[in-house]
Design a protein around this motif. Structure first.
Motif, short mmCIF file in Angstrom:
data_model
loop_
_atom_site.label_atom_id
_atom_site.label_comp_id
_atom_site.label_asym_id
_atom_site.label_seq_id
_atom_site.Cartn_x
_atom_site.Cartn_y
_atom_site.Cartn_z
N TRP A 197 43.29 37.02 41.66
CA TRP A 197 43.25 37.69 42.95
C TRP A 197 42.18 38.77 42.96
O TRP A 197 41.92 39.42 41.95
N LEU A 198 41.59 39.01 44.13
CA LEU A 198 40.73 40.17 44.32
C LEU A 198 41.57 41.42 44.08
O LEU A 198 42.74 41.47 44.46
N ASP A 199 40.95 42.45 43.48
CA ASP A 199 41.69 43.65 43.12
C ASP A 199 42.45 44.25 44.30
O ASP A 199 43.59 44.67 44.16
N GLN A 200 41.80 44.31 45.47
CA GLN A 200 42.43 44.96 46.61
C GLN A 200 43.65 44.20 47.12
O GLN A 200 44.50 44.77 47.80
N ASP A 201 43.74 42.91 46.82
CA ASP A 201 44.88 42.12 47.29
C ASP A 201 46.08 42.19 46.36
O ASP A 201 47.21 41.90 46.77
N ARG A 202 45.86 42.57 45.10
CA ARG A 202 46.93 42.51 44.10
C ARG A 202 48.21 43.27 44.48
O ARG A 202 49.30 42.72 44.36
N PRO A 203 48.12 44.55 44.95
CA PRO A 203 49.37 45.24 45.28
C PRO A 203 50.12 44.58 46.43
O PRO A 203 51.36 44.55 46.44
#
Length: 140
Positions: free
Chosen positions: A113-119
């Motif tokens: 996943w793209l970092d910004q989507d992980r949370p």
């Protein structure tokens, strides 16, 4: 400075979350995201999500609720994620993506996943896993 919202869609169907693999730009290609895009002036964020998922995936959806939190992408651009329900159509990678996958709660770590989507993916996964018969896992 005006902040524009990029909306990501946590599109859930049959207990699974839709992941979309980026084909562009080069620095993001091959990584996975929640599909979506920028809200246009005069458009609500839920309206933007429905439009973007129609354009990117060829499906009709309904925006349900915003997942708490936001992620700054760059100055003047912030990511919000909403859960969405599939109303009609079969998602296809029409723009910006070259592959789609439906992932169950225990498969969410199987893609990069793209970092910004992980949370947001983690929260969507908690919500999917919590959709059991008792509904006890809802909320914080």
């Amino acid at each position: 400075m005006t902040v524009r919202v990029v909306v990501g869609g946590a599109l859930c169907h049959d207990g699974r979350l839709l992941a979309a693999r980026r084909s562009a730009p080069p620095e993001l290609a091959g990584r996975w995201e929640l599909p979506g895009g920028k809200a246009e002036p005069g458009e609500t964020v839920p309206e933007a999500l429905v439009r973007e998922l129609r354009e990117e995936l060829g499906v009709e959806t309904e925006a349900l609720e915003r997942i708490p939190g936001e992620w700054p992408l760059k100055p003047g651009l912030v990511l919000h994620v909403w859960t969405a329900r599939l109303l009609s159509g079969e998602p296809a990678p029409l723009e910006d993506h070259d592959e789609l996958r439906w992932l169950g709660p225990h498969e969410l770590d199987s893609v990069d996943w793209l970092d910004q989507d992980r949370p947001f993916v983690a929260e969507a996964g908690r919500r999917l896993a919590g959709q059991g018969a008792d509904g006890a896992h809802r909320g914080a």
